[in-house]
Write an enzyme that holds these catalytic residues in place. Structure first.
Site, PDB file in Angstrom:
ATOM      1  N   VAL A 103       0.822  -1.218   0.000  1.00  0.00           N
ATOM      2  CA  VAL A 103       0.000   0.000   0.000  1.00  0.00           C
ATOM      3  C   VAL A 103       0.859   1.273   0.000  1.00  0.00           C
ATOM      4  O   VAL A 103       0.622   2.204  -0.763  1.00  0.00           O
ATOM      5  CB  VAL A 103      -0.946  -0.018   1.228  1.00  0.00           C
ATOM      6  CG1 VAL A 103      -1.770   1.250   1.308  1.00  0.00           C
ATOM      7  CG2 VAL A 103      -1.853  -1.240   1.180  1.00  0.00           C
ATOM      8  N   ALA A 104       1.887   1.310   0.857  1.00  0.00           N
ATOM      9  CA  ALA A 104       2.712   2.522   0.970  1.00  0.00           C
ATOM     10  C   ALA A 104       3.455   2.802  -0.335  1.00  0.00           C
ATOM     11  O   ALA A 104       3.557   3.951  -0.773  1.00  0.00           O
ATOM     12  CB  ALA A 104       3.707   2.377   2.116  1.00  0.00           C
ATOM     13  N   ASN A 112      14.555  -9.283   3.416  1.00  0.00           N
ATOM     14  CA  ASN A 112      14.268 -10.022   2.186  1.00  0.00           C
ATOM     15  C   ASN A 112      15.538 -10.500   1.482  1.00  0.00           C
ATOM     16  O   ASN A 112      15.468 -10.999   0.357  1.00  0.00           O
ATOM     17  CB  ASN A 112      13.461  -9.162   1.208  1.00  0.00           C
ATOM     18  CG  ASN A 112      12.243  -8.547   1.857  1.00  0.00           C
ATOM     19  OD1 ASN A 112      12.119  -7.336   1.931  1.00  0.00           O
ATOM     20  ND2 ASN A 112      11.359  -9.374   2.370  1.00  0.00           N
ATOM     21  N   ARG A 150      13.029  -6.301  -7.678  1.00  0.00           N
ATOM     22  CA  ARG A 150      13.692  -7.012  -6.592  1.00  0.00           C
ATOM     23  C   ARG A 150      14.336  -8.318  -7.083  1.00  0.00           C
ATOM     24  O   ARG A 150      15.256  -8.835  -6.447  1.00  0.00           O
ATOM     25  CB  ARG A 150      12.703  -7.270  -5.447  1.00  0.00           C
ATOM     26  CG  ARG A 150      12.035  -5.972  -4.960  1.00  0.00           C
ATOM     27  CD  ARG A 150      11.807  -5.939  -3.477  1.00  0.00           C
ATOM     28  NE  ARG A 150      13.049  -6.030  -2.750  1.00  0.00           N
ATOM     29  CZ  ARG A 150      13.142  -6.161  -1.428  1.00  0.00           C
ATOM     30  NH1 ARG A 150      12.027  -6.205  -0.714  1.00  0.00           N
ATOM     31  NH2 ARG A 150      14.308  -6.244  -0.828  1.00  0.00           N
ATOM     32  N   GLU A 198      10.811 -14.859  -0.373  1.00  0.00           N
ATOM     33  CA  GLU A 198      11.057 -13.476   0.068  1.00  0.00           C
ATOM     34  C   GLU A 198      11.935 -13.445   1.309  1.00  0.00           C
ATOM     35  O   GLU A 198      12.015 -12.433   2.004  1.00  0.00           O
ATOM     36  CB  GLU A 198       9.723 -12.766   0.304  1.00  0.00           C
ATOM     37  CG  GLU A 198       8.817 -12.742  -0.932  1.00  0.00           C
ATOM     38  CD  GLU A 198       9.083 -11.574  -1.908  1.00  0.00           C
ATOM     39  OE1 GLU A 198       9.344 -10.459  -1.439  1.00  0.00           O
ATOM     40  OE2 GLU A 198       9.020 -11.801  -3.138  1.00  0.00           O
ATOM     41  N   ARG A 231       3.456 -13.715  -2.290  1.00  0.00           N
ATOM     42  CA  ARG A 231       4.845 -13.688  -2.778  1.00  0.00           C
ATOM     43  C   ARG A 231       5.642 -14.940  -2.391  1.00  0.00           C
ATOM     44  O   ARG A 231       6.635 -15.259  -3.015  1.00  0.00           O
ATOM     45  CB  ARG A 231       5.570 -12.460  -2.228  1.00  0.00           C
ATOM     46  CG  ARG A 231       4.997 -11.121  -2.689  1.00  0.00           C
ATOM     47  CD  ARG A 231       6.083 -10.071  -2.516  1.00  0.00           C
ATOM     48  NE  ARG A 231       5.596  -8.715  -2.422  1.00  0.00           N
ATOM     49  CZ  ARG A 231       6.403  -7.670  -2.282  1.00  0.00           C
ATOM     50  NH1 ARG A 231       7.707  -7.834  -2.178  1.00  0.00           N
ATOM     51  NH2 ARG A 231       5.906  -6.456  -2.193  1.00  0.00           N
ATOM     52  N   HIS A 235       4.001  -9.213   3.232  1.00  0.00           N
ATOM     53  CA  HIS A 235       4.913 -10.160   3.898  1.00  0.00           C
ATOM     54  C   HIS A 235       4.339 -10.435   5.285  1.00  0.00           C
ATOM     55  O   HIS A 235       3.745  -9.535   5.897  1.00  0.00           O
ATOM     56  CB  HIS A 235       6.316  -9.570   4.089  1.00  0.00           C
ATOM     57  CG  HIS A 235       7.119  -9.413   2.822  1.00  0.00           C
ATOM     58  ND1 HIS A 235       7.939  -8.323   2.597  1.00  0.00           N
ATOM     59  CD2 HIS A 235       7.243 -10.203   1.739  1.00  0.00           C
ATOM     60  CE1 HIS A 235       8.532  -8.458   1.418  1.00  0.00           C
ATOM     61  NE2 HIS A 235       8.119  -9.581   0.877  1.00  0.00           N
ATOM     62  N   CYS A 283      11.909  -4.744   8.424  1.00  0.00           N
ATOM     63  CA  CYS A 283      12.285  -4.947   7.014  1.00  0.00           C
ATOM     64  C   CYS A 283      13.749  -4.608   6.794  1.00  0.00           C
ATOM     65  O   CYS A 283      14.403  -5.161   5.923  1.00  0.00           O
ATOM     66  CB  CYS A 283      11.465  -4.039   6.100  1.00  0.00           C
ATOM     67  SG  CYS A 283       9.738  -4.483   5.991  1.00  0.00           S
TER      68      CYS A 283
HETATM   69  N1  LIG Z   1      10.180  -5.657   3.491  1.00  0.00           N
HETATM   70  C1  LIG Z   1       9.744  -4.402   2.916  1.00  0.00           C
HETATM   71  C2  LIG Z   1       9.879  -4.419   1.455  1.00  0.00           C
HETATM   72  C3  LIG Z   1       9.342  -3.187   0.796  1.00  0.00           C
HETATM   73  C4  LIG Z   1       9.528  -3.215  -0.691  1.00  0.00           C
HETATM   74  N2  LIG Z   1       9.118  -1.955  -1.289  1.00  0.00           N
HETATM   75  C5  LIG Z   1       9.479  -1.588  -2.537  1.00  0.00           C
HETATM   76  O1  LIG Z   1      10.222  -2.284  -3.205  1.00  0.00           O
HETATM   77  C6  LIG Z   1       8.953  -0.270  -3.077  1.00  0.00           C
HETATM   78  C7  LIG Z   1       9.800   0.335  -4.154  1.00  0.00           C
HETATM   79  C8  LIG Z   1       9.121   1.492  -4.845  1.00  0.00           C
HETATM   80  O2  LIG Z   1       7.886   1.440  -5.015  1.00  0.00           O
HETATM   81  O3  LIG Z   1       9.815   2.461  -5.237  1.00  0.00           O
HETATM   82  C9  LIG Z   1       8.756  -4.372  -1.309  1.00  0.00           C
HETATM   83  O4  LIG Z   1       7.574  -4.215  -1.557  1.00  0.00           O
HETATM   84  O5  LIG Z   1       9.337  -5.460  -1.471  1.00  0.00           O
END
Ligand SMILES: NCCC[C@H](NC(=O)CCC(=O)O)C(=O)O
Length: 449
Positions: A27-28, A111, A139, A175, A215, A251, A372
């Site tokens: 979401v973030a 991760n 990733r 992950e 994931r 996660h 994280c």
């Molecule tokens: N454990 C937290 C992982 C956060 C990571 N966010 C990101 O990759 C966001 C990158 C971006 O949107 O610019 C993810 O979702 O795997």
């Protein structure tokens, strides 16, 4: 007698830290896709947390960021010419691809890998399996460099064993430690390894989320447990509740955290909570300490509160006594339900007796909290001494790294800046210096040309 401890290895935020909305289901990440970032502040927030934990007496290590933008990936995808020409072409033809190969996402070292301490493994060594992170393109390009950094940091094969990432395909989506917890009485003794998965890849009838991706697969977790030589009686698997994945819990470490004999989790975290408890208690067996389940009810803290505050993306650390301290992000203090809950928790007789708050806003805006940002590695004294000594956080390294950030990092970055050839030069210059500060040797592709 018991000199084993749990060390934390945090990812140092790289110079291209930015918000690009790359993580569907997080979401973030989606919400902040158009925000400008501050790489300098991000790196310093991370260093502050590392230093504070080192000052509290915890063993705290540092894992280096990766080379970004990652030119080798762009060349593999058909872009050619000088580095500058490659950047010019990709920003015109595929700007989202440039954002993906520029992400500083390796900062979230939970991760990076799954780690089994020597007390749990058949050959008595610490085992690492690098996570393939196959669910997100940006990733999926991490694991090769991650493996090189882990091998340079934990080099002594008498103590450490490194496994390659699982096959890079959805069936074995892995992950790393974000879906893995270890329970034990003391860190050097055989513990229980608890793997949480989002779905079963080879069973189409298995429950799975419908909006957002799962994931981690059960099959990936089983492969890691086999490769590490874990005793099947000391391994527990549990499925994440698909509904919480659909709400944004991408996660398990967004909704549960464990340490030694305490499992702190949300009422809705697991598909079958009763089974999870029974399986952990069976594996716990007749160990002398009691096992604590600290279940947070939905009517005190909702799933939405968890996602917004990252209450469970906290670090649960054992103090010298049997009590524990919870390291939470500032967002927990700002959420009234969560803060009220935490006050009642420390006043209760649960083992969590203290809460410490850290400002990690730069990482949080991409969906990465305190947990994280760190990879946990339980180490005996001999193993600790075998770790590359230059990667431990201490007063001197804290000063050196802050000065290094001041010399090389920008304080504002937007997506359009990623094509700036100067940014590539700045990043490489910074990383080249960092490999010397952390005594890593030549681990980056640009150093091998
Ligand atoms: N454990 C937290 C992982 C956060 C990571 N966010 C990101 O990759 C966001 C990158 C971006 O949107 O610019 C993810 O979702 O795997």
């Amino acid at each position: 007698m018991n000199s084993a401890t749990e060390a934390n290895f945090d990812g140092l935020v790289g110079p291209t830290h930015n918000y690009s909305g790359l993580s569907f289901g997080n979401v973030a990440s989606l919400k902040n896709a158009t925000q400008g970032s501050n790489p300098k502040a991000a790196a310093k927030q991370g260093l502050e947390k590392m230093k504070a934990l080192a000052d509290m007496g915890f063993a705290q290590g540092i894992l280096a960021p990766h080379e970004r933008p990652h030119l080798p990936t762009l060349r593999r995808l058909g872009f050619s010419g000088s580095d500058q020409q490659v950047l010019e072409k990709v920003v015109k033809q595929a700007p989202k691809l440039l954002a993906a190969v520029s992400s500083a996402s390796c900062m979230w070292t939970a991760n990076a890998a799954t780690v089994s301490p020597s007390g749990d493994t058949q050959d008595g060594r610490v085992h690492f399996t690098t996570a393939n992170l196959v669910n997100k393109f940006h990733r999926s390009i991490e694991h090769e460099t991650t493996a090189a950094i882990l091998r340079a940091s934990f080099a002594d094969s008498q103590y450490f064993s490194h496994h390659n990432a699982l096959p890079s395909v959805e069936h074995f989506g892995d992950e790393g430690a974000a879906n893995h917890t270890r329970f034990c009485e003391h860190y050097n003794e055989a513990g229980i390894e608890f793997f949480v998965y989002g779905t079963k890849a080879f069973d189409q009838a298995a429950p799975r989320p419908t909006s957002f991706p799962a994931r981690q697969t059960l099959e990936a977790s089983q492969a890691v447990a086999r490769a590490h030589g874990l005793s099947p009686q000391q391994v527990v698997y549990a499925q994440q509740n698909p509904d919480v994945i659909d709400a944004g819990v991408f996660h398990n470490d967004v909704i549960a955290v464990g340490n030694r004999n305490a499992h702190f989790y949300h009422q809705q975290a697991f598909l079958d909570t009763a089974q999870m408890k029974q399986d952990l208690l069976t594996a716990w067996g007749d160990r002398t300490s009691p096992f604590h389940f600290i279940e947070v009810p939905s009517d005190a803290v909702s799933v939405q509160d968890c996602i917004q505050s990252y209450l469970f993306n906290s670090q649960l650390l054992s103090r010298g006594d049997d009590n524990m301290v919870l390291i939470v992000p500032g967002e927990c203090q700002a959420n009234p339900n969560v803060w009220r809950y935490l006050q009642s928790l420390v006043e209760s007789n649960a083992p969590i007796q203290e809460v410490k708050v850290f400002d990690l806003k730069q990482s949080m805006s991409n969906g990465g909290g305190p947990a994280c940002l760190r990879l946990r590695v339980a180490l005996t004294k001999a193993e600790r001494q075998a770790v590359n000594p230059a990667i431990w956080m201490n007063d001197e390294q804290f000063i050196q790294l802050n000065q290094w950030v001041d010399r090389h990092y920008r304080d504002r970055l937007v997506e359009a800046d990623l094509a700036d050839p100067q940014l590539l030069i700045e990043s490489r210059t910074a990383l080249d210096e960092l490999t010397q500060l952390l005594n890593l040797g030549s681990i980056y592709p640009f150093q091998k040309i």
